[in-house]
Design a protein around this motif. Structure first.
Motif, PDB file in Angstrom:
ATOM      1  N   UNK A 174       0.837  -1.198   0.000  1.00 23.89           N
ATOM      2  CA  UNK A 174       0.000   0.000   0.000  1.00 23.89           C
ATOM      3  C   UNK A 174       0.868   1.243   0.000  1.00 23.89           C
ATOM      4  N   UNK A 175       1.696   1.377   1.056  1.00 24.79           N
ATOM      5  CA  UNK A 175       2.560   2.550   1.178  1.00 24.79           C
ATOM      6  C   UNK A 175       4.014   2.203   0.857  1.00 24.79           C
ATOM      7  N   UNK A 176       4.203   1.543  -0.272  1.00 26.83           N
ATOM      8  CA  UNK A 176       5.542   1.140  -0.737  1.00 26.83           C
ATOM      9  C   UNK A 176       5.872   1.953  -1.984  1.00 26.83           C
ATOM     10  N   UNK A 177       6.967   2.692  -1.947  1.00 27.72           N
ATOM     11  CA  UNK A 177       7.409   3.507  -3.081  1.00 27.72           C
ATOM     12  C   UNK A 177       8.709   2.940  -3.628  1.00 27.72           C
ATOM     13  N   UNK A 178       8.754   2.741  -4.950  1.00 28.31           N
ATOM     14  CA  UNK A 178       9.992   2.301  -5.600  1.00 28.31           C
ATOM     15  C   UNK A 178      10.580   3.472  -6.367  1.00 28.31           C
ATOM     16  N   UNK A 179      11.763   3.920  -5.934  1.00 23.34           N
ATOM     17  CA  UNK A 179      12.531   4.908  -6.683  1.00 23.34           C
ATOM     18  C   UNK A 179      13.396   4.152  -7.679  1.00 23.34           C
ATOM     19  N   UNK A 180      13.387   4.600  -8.940  1.00 23.21           N
ATOM     20  CA  UNK A 180      14.075   3.829  -9.972  1.00 23.21           C
ATOM     21  C   UNK A 180      14.709   4.730 -11.017  1.00 23.21           C
ATOM     22  N   UNK A 181      15.663   4.145 -11.755  1.00 20.81           N
ATOM     23  CA  UNK A 181      16.277   4.828 -12.882  1.00 20.81           C
ATOM     24  C   UNK A 181      15.397   4.643 -14.114  1.00 20.81           C
ATOM     25  N   UNK A 182      15.758   5.317 -15.196  1.00 24.54           N
ATOM     26  CA  UNK A 182      14.961   5.218 -16.423  1.00 24.54           C
ATOM     27  C   UNK A 182      14.945   3.810 -16.985  1.00 24.54           C
ATOM     28  N   UNK A 187      16.605   2.008  -7.306  1.00 25.43           N
ATOM     29  CA  UNK A 187      17.505   2.799  -6.475  1.00 25.43           C
ATOM     30  C   UNK A 187      17.251   2.490  -5.004  1.00 25.43           C
ATOM     31  N   UNK A 188      15.960   2.505  -4.633  1.00 22.01           N
ATOM     32  CA  UNK A 188      15.610   2.354  -3.224  1.00 22.01           C
ATOM     33  C   UNK A 188      14.108   2.157  -3.091  1.00 22.01           C
ATOM     34  N   UNK A 189      13.693   1.422  -2.071  1.00 21.11           N
ATOM     35  CA  UNK A 189      12.298   1.328  -1.689  1.00 21.11           C
ATOM     36  C   UNK A 189      12.091   2.170  -0.436  1.00 21.11           C
ATOM     37  N   UNK A 190      11.105   3.050  -0.488  1.00 23.21           N
ATOM     38  CA  UNK A 190      10.762   3.912   0.648  1.00 23.21           C
ATOM     39  C   UNK A 190       9.386   3.479   1.145  1.00 23.21           C
ATOM     40  N   UNK A 191       9.294   3.105   2.408  1.00 24.56           N
ATOM     41  CA  UNK A 191       8.092   2.434   2.918  1.00 24.56           C
ATOM     42  C   UNK A 191       7.634   3.056   4.230  1.00 24.56           C
ATOM     43  N   UNK A 192       6.332   3.271   4.362  1.00 23.20           N
ATOM     44  CA  UNK A 192       5.708   3.541   5.664  1.00 23.20           C
ATOM     45  C   UNK A 192       4.883   2.304   5.998  1.00 23.20           C
ATOM     46  N   UNK A 193       5.367   1.508   6.936  1.00 24.79           N
ATOM     47  CA  UNK A 193       4.713   0.234   7.238  1.00 24.79           C
ATOM     48  C   UNK A 193       3.626   0.444   8.299  1.00 24.79           C
ATOM     49  N   UNK A 194       2.466   0.860   7.835  1.00 26.34           N
ATOM     50  CA  UNK A 194       1.341   1.156   8.730  1.00 26.34           C
ATOM     51  C   UNK A 194       0.713  -0.127   9.261  1.00 26.34           C
ATOM     52  N   UNK A 195       0.565  -0.190  10.581  1.00 24.85           N
ATOM     53  CA  UNK A 195      -0.113  -1.321  11.226  1.00 24.85           C
ATOM     54  C   UNK A 195      -1.192  -0.768  12.149  1.00 24.85           C
TER      55      UNK A 195
END
Length: 241
Positions: A174-182, A187-195
């Motif tokens: 749900x709150x998982x962001x994938x930063x990526x190159x073209x 590059x990195x996964x940025x996550x807010x792991x809401x419980x």
């Protein structure tokens, strides 16, 4: 004298043009998460315009349309609560309140955007922040994806001050962001792991932030498009007339 006055007015207008809302260009960082059962997606955006003006948030738009700031309607949400589908999107919002309890929902709001129902549980404005203490940065070796979760394996904390190791880590989608190159290299996964508590009236148990990097080269299309935001690398500038 009149010529000088005209030049001054022209310069002033040009300066103001760059900072007025709705005018000038926007540089947009955009993340797209497909919505199950429809051609629409939910977007997380961060746009910068003239004079450092900034707009950010979430919006729903059909994937056949080009994302522009003037086309979207900002949703009154802070983050998602689960995976969106064509019938319902569950989300979290915040509001100012004098309620004594920090971690229980204060109100529930129901809205509709682009024909999709959205249910928003609103908490006190500082509730999510209080449950988001710390920064959890790991490098991971591999992952497994299920319908509602991501599992990461062989994780090493990636700062020199802390050498802790995790055999595995479970993350709700749900709150998982994938930063990526073209080329889709991650590059990195940025996550807010809401419980949220299932037995205590949806009180916030945790909202830990994770920053995860793959130990080896990994492509974003190894992850599904559902429950995951993927960075869009071809977003045009929005120009207002």
């Amino acid at each position: 004298m009149k010529h000088t006055a005209k030049l001054f007015c022209l310069g002033l207008f040009t300066s103001l043009y760059g900072c007025l809302p709705g005018m000038g260009e926007w540089e947009i960082t955009l993340y797209e998460q497909k919505i199950e059962g429809t051609s629409k997606a939910i977007y997380k955006y961060d746009a910068w315009g003239g004079r450092d003006s900034n707009v950010n948030g979430y919006a729903i738009l059909d994937t056949t349309e080009t994302f522009t700031i003037q086309r979207i309607s900002k949703l009154p949400i802070t983050q998602l609560n689960g995976i969106p589908n064509k019938n319902l999107i569950n989300a979290i919002g915040t509001e100012n309140s004098k309620e004594t309890s920090d971690f229980f929902p204060i109100t529930t709001e129901k809205i509709k955007s682009e024909g999709i129902n959205i249910e928003i549980k609103n908490y006190k404005s500082n509730s999510l922040r209080k449950k988001s203490q710390g920064l959890w940065r790991y490098n991971f070796a591999r992952f497994k994806e299920t319908r509602d979760s991501l599992f990461f394996y062989n994780l090493d904390y990636n700062t020199s001050m802390n050498k802790s190791h995790l055999d595995s880590l479970k993350i709700s989608k749900g709150n998982v962001i994938i930063r990526q190159k073209e080329n889709k290299d991650i590059i990195e996964l940025v996550i807010q792991n809401l419980i949220l508590s299932k037995i205590n009236n949806d009180s916030i148990v945790s909202n830990k932030p994770y920053f995860l990097k793959p130990k080896n080269k990994m492509k974003s299309d190894q992850f599904s498009n559902y429950g995951v935001f993927k960075e869009k690398n071809t977003v045009p500038n929005t120009v207002y007339n």
